[in-house]
Write a protein that holds these residues in place. Structure first.
Motif, PDB file in Angstrom:
ATOM      1  N   ILE A 266       0.801  -1.227   0.000  1.00 42.96           N
ATOM      2  CA  ILE A 266       0.000   0.000   0.000  1.00 42.96           C
ATOM      3  C   ILE A 266       0.836   1.281   0.000  1.00 42.96           C
ATOM      4  CG2 ILE A 266      -2.043  -1.036   1.054  1.00 42.96           C
ATOM      5  CD1 ILE A 266      -1.163   0.145   3.731  1.00 42.96           C
ATOM      6  N   ARG A 267       2.091   1.238   0.414  1.00 40.69           N
ATOM      7  CA  ARG A 267       2.916   2.449   0.434  1.00 40.69           C
ATOM      8  C   ARG A 267       3.759   2.603  -0.832  1.00 40.69           C
ATOM      9  NH1 ARG A 267      -0.611   3.904   3.706  1.00 40.69           N
ATOM     10  NH2 ARG A 267      -0.302   3.552   5.927  1.00 40.69           N
ATOM     11  N   THR A 268       3.836   1.567  -1.633  1.00 43.95           N
ATOM     12  CA  THR A 268       4.708   1.612  -2.807  1.00 43.95           C
ATOM     13  C   THR A 268       3.957   1.472  -4.134  1.00 43.95           C
ATOM     14  OG1 THR A 268       5.079  -0.775  -2.534  1.00 43.95           O
ATOM     15  CG2 THR A 268       6.725   0.725  -1.594  1.00 43.95           C
ATOM     16  N   HIS A 269       2.648   1.195  -4.068  1.00 42.88           N
ATOM     17  CA  HIS A 269       1.848   1.002  -5.273  1.00 42.88           C
ATOM     18  C   HIS A 269       0.546   1.782  -5.164  1.00 42.88           C
ATOM     19  CE1 HIS A 269       4.594  -2.393  -5.352  1.00 42.88           C
ATOM     20  NE2 HIS A 269       4.215  -2.711  -6.572  1.00 42.88           N
ATOM     21  N   CYS A 270      -0.064   2.013  -6.310  1.00 41.76           N
ATOM     22  CA  CYS A 270      -1.349   2.720  -6.352  1.00 41.76           C
ATOM     23  C   CYS A 270      -2.484   1.756  -6.016  1.00 41.76           C
ATOM     24  CB  CYS A 270      -1.567   3.316  -7.739  1.00 41.76           C
ATOM     25  SG  CYS A 270      -3.158   4.151  -7.939  1.00 41.76           S
ATOM     26  N   SER A 271      -3.343   2.160  -5.100  1.00 42.08           N
ATOM     27  CA  SER A 271      -4.461   1.323  -4.681  1.00 42.08           C
ATOM     28  C   SER A 271      -5.459   1.092  -5.806  1.00 42.08           C
ATOM     29  CB  SER A 271      -5.170   1.978  -3.489  1.00 42.08           C
ATOM     30  OG  SER A 271      -6.283   1.223  -3.082  1.00 42.08           O
ATOM     31  N   ASN A 272      -5.494   1.990  -6.776  1.00 45.64           N
ATOM     32  CA  ASN A 272      -6.476   1.873  -7.854  1.00 45.64           C
ATOM     33  C   ASN A 272      -5.943   1.097  -9.060  1.00 45.64           C
ATOM     34  OD1 ASN A 272      -9.025   2.610  -9.236  1.00 45.64           O
ATOM     35  ND2 ASN A 272      -7.676   3.803 -10.543  1.00 45.64           N
ATOM     36  N   CYS A 273      -4.829   1.538  -9.634  1.00 46.07           N
ATOM     37  CA  CYS A 273      -4.315   0.890 -10.853  1.00 46.07           C
ATOM     38  C   CYS A 273      -3.232  -0.143 -10.566  1.00 46.07           C
ATOM     39  CB  CYS A 273      -3.788   1.938 -11.821  1.00 46.07           C
ATOM     40  SG  CYS A 273      -2.277   2.781 -11.267  1.00 46.07           S
ATOM     41  N   LEU A 274      -2.736  -0.203  -9.332  1.00 44.13           N
ATOM     42  CA  LEU A 274      -1.718  -1.140  -8.866  1.00 44.13           C
ATOM     43  C   LEU A 274      -0.325  -0.862  -9.421  1.00 44.13           C
ATOM     44  CD1 LEU A 274      -4.258  -2.647  -7.861  1.00 44.13           C
ATOM     45  CD2 LEU A 274      -3.155  -4.785  -8.491  1.00 44.13           C
ATOM     46  N   GLU A 275      -0.153   0.275 -10.120  1.00 42.52           N
ATOM     47  CA  GLU A 275       1.171   0.624 -10.633  1.00 42.52           C
ATOM     48  C   GLU A 275       2.104   1.012  -9.482  1.00 42.52           C
ATOM     49  OE1 GLU A 275       2.483   0.471 -13.552  1.00 42.52           O
ATOM     50  OE2 GLU A 275       0.790   0.179 -14.893  1.00 42.52           O
ATOM     51  N   VAL A 276       3.398   0.760  -9.674  1.00 43.77           N
ATOM     52  CA  VAL A 276       4.384   1.197  -8.687  1.00 43.77           C
ATOM     53  C   VAL A 276       4.385   2.720  -8.641  1.00 43.77           C
ATOM     54  CG1 VAL A 276       6.846   1.289  -8.142  1.00 43.77           C
ATOM     55  CG2 VAL A 276       5.831  -0.824  -8.993  1.00 43.77           C
ATOM     56  N   SER A 277       4.420   3.268  -7.430  1.00 46.13           N
ATOM     57  CA  SER A 277       4.456   4.723  -7.272  1.00 46.13           C
ATOM     58  C   SER A 277       5.389   5.061  -6.116  1.00 46.13           C
ATOM     59  CB  SER A 277       3.046   5.274  -6.993  1.00 46.13           C
ATOM     60  OG  SER A 277       3.092   6.661  -6.748  1.00 46.13           O
ATOM     61  N   TRP A 278       6.511   5.713  -6.438  1.00 43.46           N
ATOM     62  CA  TRP A 278       7.489   6.058  -5.401  1.00 43.46           C
ATOM     63  C   TRP A 278       7.091   7.315  -4.643  1.00 43.46           C
ATOM     64  CZ3 TRP A 278      10.110   1.930  -4.752  1.00 43.46           C
ATOM     65  CH2 TRP A 278      10.500   1.139  -5.831  1.00 43.46           C
ATOM     66  N   GLU A 294      -3.880  12.100  -8.808  1.00 46.75           N
ATOM     67  CA  GLU A 294      -5.199  12.596  -8.397  1.00 46.75           C
ATOM     68  C   GLU A 294      -6.298  11.910  -9.212  1.00 46.75           C
ATOM     69  OE1 GLU A 294      -6.063  14.470  -5.970  1.00 46.75           O
ATOM     70  OE2 GLU A 294      -4.123  15.249  -5.293  1.00 46.75           O
ATOM     71  N   GLU A 295      -5.981  11.538 -10.462  1.00 48.81           N
ATOM     72  CA  GLU A 295      -6.971  10.870 -11.309  1.00 48.81           C
ATOM     73  C   GLU A 295      -7.347   9.512 -10.727  1.00 48.81           C
ATOM     74  OE1 GLU A 295      -5.066  14.020 -13.470  1.00 48.81           O
ATOM     75  OE2 GLU A 295      -4.169  12.306 -12.442  1.00 48.81           O
ATOM     76  N   CYS A 296      -6.351   8.718 -10.331  1.00 49.41           N
ATOM     77  CA  CYS A 296      -6.634   7.413  -9.731  1.00 49.41           C
ATOM     78  C   CYS A 296      -7.361   7.567  -8.404  1.00 49.41           C
ATOM     79  CB  CYS A 296      -5.334   6.629  -9.533  1.00 49.41           C
ATOM     80  SG  CYS A 296      -4.856   5.622 -10.967  1.00 49.41           S
ATOM     81  N   LYS A 297      -6.975   8.569  -7.663  1.00 45.69           N
ATOM     82  CA  LYS A 297      -7.621   8.833  -6.371  1.00 45.69           C
ATOM     83  C   LYS A 297      -9.111   9.118  -6.557  1.00 45.69           C
ATOM     84  CE  LYS A 297      -7.148  12.120  -2.493  1.00 45.69           C
ATOM     85  NZ  LYS A 297      -6.280  13.196  -1.979  1.00 45.69           N
ATOM     86  N   ALA A 298      -9.448   9.980  -7.510  1.00 45.83           N
ATOM     87  CA  ALA A 298     -10.849  10.331  -7.772  1.00 45.83           C
ATOM     88  C   ALA A 298     -11.614   9.139  -8.340  1.00 45.83           C
ATOM     89  CB  ALA A 298     -10.917  11.513  -8.734  1.00 45.83           C
ATOM     90  N   MET A 299     -10.944   8.370  -9.208  1.00 46.11           N
ATOM     91  CA  MET A 299     -11.594   7.226  -9.833  1.00 46.11           C
ATOM     92  C   MET A 299     -11.977   6.169  -8.797  1.00 46.11           C
ATOM     93  SD  MET A 299     -10.083   4.778 -12.866  1.00 46.11           S
ATOM     94  CE  MET A 299      -9.554   6.220 -13.788  1.00 46.11           C
ATOM     95  N   GLU A 300     -11.047   5.845  -7.894  1.00 45.63           N
ATOM     96  CA  GLU A 300     -11.340   4.815  -6.897  1.00 45.63           C
ATOM     97  C   GLU A 300     -12.381   5.292  -5.892  1.00 45.63           C
ATOM     98  OE1 GLU A 300      -8.644   1.574  -5.178  1.00 45.63           O
ATOM     99  OE2 GLU A 300      -8.626   3.089  -3.602  1.00 45.63           O
ATOM    100  N   TRP A 301     -12.358   6.573  -5.544  1.00 45.57           N
ATOM    101  CA  TRP A 301     -13.352   7.105  -4.612  1.00 45.57           C
ATOM    102  C   TRP A 301     -14.754   6.922  -5.178  1.00 45.57           C
ATOM    103  CZ3 TRP A 301     -13.257   8.606   0.327  1.00 45.57           C
ATOM    104  CH2 TRP A 301     -14.359   9.293   0.829  1.00 45.57           C
ATOM    105  N   LYS A 302     -14.895   7.204  -6.454  1.00 45.03           N
ATOM    106  CA  LYS A 302     -16.213   7.106  -7.096  1.00 45.03           C
ATOM    107  C   LYS A 302     -16.656   5.651  -7.228  1.00 45.03           C
ATOM    108  CE  LYS A 302     -18.700   8.662 -11.227  1.00 45.03           C
ATOM    109  NZ  LYS A 302     -18.585   9.356 -12.542  1.00 45.03           N
ATOM    110  N   LYS A 303     -15.712   4.753  -7.510  1.00 49.42           N
ATOM    111  CA  LYS A 303     -16.070   3.353  -7.754  1.00 49.42           C
ATOM    112  C   LYS A 303     -16.407   2.604  -6.466  1.00 49.42           C
ATOM    113  CE  LYS A 303     -13.501   0.932 -10.613  1.00 49.42           C
ATOM    114  NZ  LYS A 303     -12.263   0.456 -11.289  1.00 49.42           N
ATOM    115  N   TYR A 304     -15.577   2.762  -5.432  1.00 45.29           N
ATOM    116  CA  TYR A 304     -15.848   2.008  -4.205  1.00 45.29           C
ATOM    117  C   TYR A 304     -15.193   2.549  -2.939  1.00 45.29           C
ATOM    118  CZ  TYR A 304     -12.160  -0.289  -7.011  1.00 45.29           C
ATOM    119  OH  TYR A 304     -11.120  -0.542  -7.874  1.00 45.29           O
ATOM    120  N   HIS A 305     -14.184   3.410  -3.057  1.00 45.25           N
ATOM    121  CA  HIS A 305     -13.449   3.746  -1.845  1.00 45.25           C
ATOM    122  C   HIS A 305     -14.224   4.652  -0.889  1.00 45.25           C
ATOM    123  CE1 HIS A 305     -10.119   3.850   0.836  1.00 45.25           C
ATOM    124  NE2 HIS A 305     -10.086   5.174   0.826  1.00 45.25           N
TER     125      HIS A 305
END
Length: 631
Positions: A266-278, A294-305
């Motif tokens: 959870i600290r090294t990858h994106c919760s939405n797209c699962l891509e590595v994010s440093w 911010e795009e992944c953040k907004a997308m996951e919030w709308k879908k289920y987060h």
């Protein structure tokens, strides 16, 4: 949850009600009945879930940031030290309230590590985030100087504007002479290398283009016309070759219906797209979810987060597994995608009463879509094969999740009262509880691991719900291989496959790595079938006991042909071990080796195993490769 189970078991034994509970559980037919029964048991024995919040904590953020500071200033500063500091600063970012000075400070400190690791654009992003928040004025000049250094490294034309901003802030703030001189020297040094173009950043690992299917399947859009879905009593629903298939053919390119990140990432990858994010950015409300943008953040919030955000903290406290988190996510997606709860009920009823086992889960137009919820509904749960104890445990897990969902979110209108008797009267809630329980049974038998390559190691990035790939049966010597890409999974043929022959995937058990009895025991425990594949029937030996083609092939001319085909193989092993797959001939040569070995050598064979595993490694290196950061 283990503690909850233990307490409930003791209460049941004390009341001499354990056998009665088992008998009543056996009589239950549907998941909704199981949820309602379990809630009644919880109410009778006073097993009431306790909700937890994951509120942001300025104190925790500061503590983690100070730990990061201690690591970052330690000597000598090495790559491992930097990565440890990076993780601590990201933890600090996750716990910092939004907006707050603590969040600004955490971003700023993380930017220093990112610059050391040559992640210049990510460093600039963190600097900009810090400056947009309540970052202390007396420290801003330092950040602007750092930004100039990064812009120089990236050869960005806007570096001159950043220099002006840095000079402006250095004049504004009150610094002691030593600090001012140090920053001024840094700025002057950065200005001098504007035209030198000597500083380079680390480039992210680029994936090759996604393979294309030449002719798509009329029933399964993500698959090739080389495959067909069929059904019989012996194998159930399965996939066969619709024509002759050659090794290396792309049989399917499926995009997951849903993804779930492994908790340890959870600290090294994106919760939405699962891509590595440093340089992850956090959810504004919980300390769990983090995102690459911010795009992944907004997308996951709308879908289920927006619903998960209030439920995950309680689940984390009870040490729930990835299966539990994924079962909640799939239930939320199902509700969100349906026009109404009634429509969802009707769809579930229709799929469960479908009389053609081959097309169960297919849409009404006769197509099996990877992105349709209906496709998931058609996958097996093995409810009828599960023990009463297993079903009750999963039902208890699902009932707790339902309680948190109903009392902490607006999923059923306003949050329900924290009263089990009220929850039991809400028909929509009981229906969703049944869905959660359904997924808890479906996930272990159907969901796939989503992988990435870290150096020489293949590790799990998360889990993926892949409706079509779930239709393949298992063999301990599969004739296909799956490989993860950033947003898809690709399936390749590994051997020649004749028309009408069944196409076998693997459920994680391979004949060369694990003894037959142990493989069969594991498969029976998780998937509820006795494996009867060829390696199991013939009890093929483990890898170190495999025979060479030299001992298996009698004809001298066949041996010569094989030796000639394998002449480059030792060199290819070295190349693949180093992670260098730029030679375009590698794949074609390996495929040629497989075809010749397949024609001339009986299985199992040491060389065939080696070539197939090397080809697998080549495909893996074309997938999700994680960049190795260095100072």
């Amino acid at each position: 949850m283990d503690e909850v189970i233990c307490k409930l078991t003791l209460k049941l034994l004390a009341a001499n009600a354990h056998k009665d509970l088992i008998d009543k559980c056996k009589a239950l037919d549907t998941d909704e009945e199981r949820i309602l029964f379990t809630l009644n048991v919880m109410l009778e024995y006073n097993v009431i879930p306790q909700s937890s919040s994951s509120e942001k904590s300025a104190e925790e953020s500061e503590r983690l940031r100070e730990q990061g500071n201690k690591v970052f200033v330690s000597a000598p500063l090495e790559t491992g030290t930097c990565l440890k500091a990076l993780k601590l600063y990201t933890e600090s970012v996750a716990y910092a309230p939004y907006p707050s000075e603590q969040l600004a400070l955490a971003y700023a400190n993380r930017s220093a590590v990112l610059m050391k690791l040559h992640k210049y654009q990510l460093c600039i992003d963190d600097i900009d985030r810090a400056l947009a928040l309540t970052y202390p004025d007396n420290l801003r000049g330092k950040l602007y100087v750092r930004k100039v250094e990064c812009l120089n490294a990236l050869k960005r034309p806007d570096v001159k504007d950043a220099v002006k901003e840095a000079l402006c802030w250095l004049e504004k703030v009150s610094l002691d002479d030593a600090s001012r001189k140090k920053l001024s020297d840094k700025l002057n040094s950065a200005k001098r290398i504007v035209s030198s173009n000597k500083v380079q950043g680390q480039n992210a690992v680029k994936q090759p283009l996604l393979p294309q299917i030449k002719a798509c399947n009329v029933e399964v859009p993500c698959a090739s016309d080389a495959v067909a879905v069929t059904y019989n009593e012996e194998y159930g629903r399965h996939v066969v070759a619709a024509r002759q298939i050659s090794p290396g053919e792309v049989l399917a390119v499926e995009k997951p219906y849903s993804l779930m990140l492994n908790p340890e990432n959870i600290r090294t990858h994106c919760s939405n797209c699962l891509e590595v994010s440093w340089a992850n950015i956090p959810c504004n409300y919980c300390s769990y979810a983090m995102y690459c943008s911010e795009e992944c953040k907004a997308m996951e919030w709308k879908k289920y987060h927006d619903a998960e955000c209030a439920v995950f903290p309680s689940m984390l406290k009870l040490n729930y597994s990835k299966i539990d988190f994924f079962s909640l996510r799939l239930a939320i997606q199902a509700v969100r995608e349906a026009t109404s709860m009634e429509e969802l009920r009707e769809e579930l009823k229709e799929v469960d009463s479908w009389d053609d086992p081959r097309t169960k889960g297919f849409c009404k137009d006769g197509i099996f879509y990877s992105d349709k919820y209906r496709s998931l509904l058609g996958l097996v749960t093995n409810s009828e094969k599960r023990s009463v104890q297993d079903l009750f445990r999963r039902s208890l897990d699902a009932s707790f999740i339902l309680y948190f969902l109903a009392t902490c979110t607006n999923m059923f209108g306003n949050p329900l009262q924290k009263d089990l008797s009220v929850l039991m009267k809400n028909v929509d809630a009981i229906f969703v509880g049944g869905l959660i329980l359904r997924y808890q049974q479906m996930i272990p038998s159907n969901v796939h691991s989503f992988h990435e390559e870290r150096g020489l190691e293949t590790v799990e990035r998360g889990a993926a719900a892949m409706p079509f790939f779930s239709l393949f049966n298992h063999s301990c010597n599969p004739n296909v291989s799956r490989h993860s890409r950033s947003k898809h999974m690709v399936m390749y043929a590994m051997y020649p496959i004749k028309k009408g022959e069944q196409i076998f995937d693997t459920y994680g058990q391979h004949y060369a790595l694990t003894p037959r009895d142990e493989r069969q025991k594991r498969l029976l425990k998780q998937y509820y079938f006795q494996c009867n594949c060829l390696p199991c029937r013939e009890n093929w030996p483990l890898y170190y006991n495999l025979k060479s083609f030299k001992n298996l092939v009698k004809k001298k001319e066949d041996k010569s042909k094989i030796m000639y085909a394998l002449r480059k193989f030792p060199n290819y092993i070295d190349i693949v071990t180093e992670g260098n797959i730029s030679d375009e001939n590698i794949v074609n040569d390996l495929l040629n080796m497989i075809e010749i070995l397949y024609d001339l050598v009986p299985m199992p064979c040491e060389e065939m195993n080696n070539v197939v595993e090397t080809l697998n490694r080549v495909y893996e290196l074309s997938g999700n490769r994680v960049e190795i950061l260095k100072l």
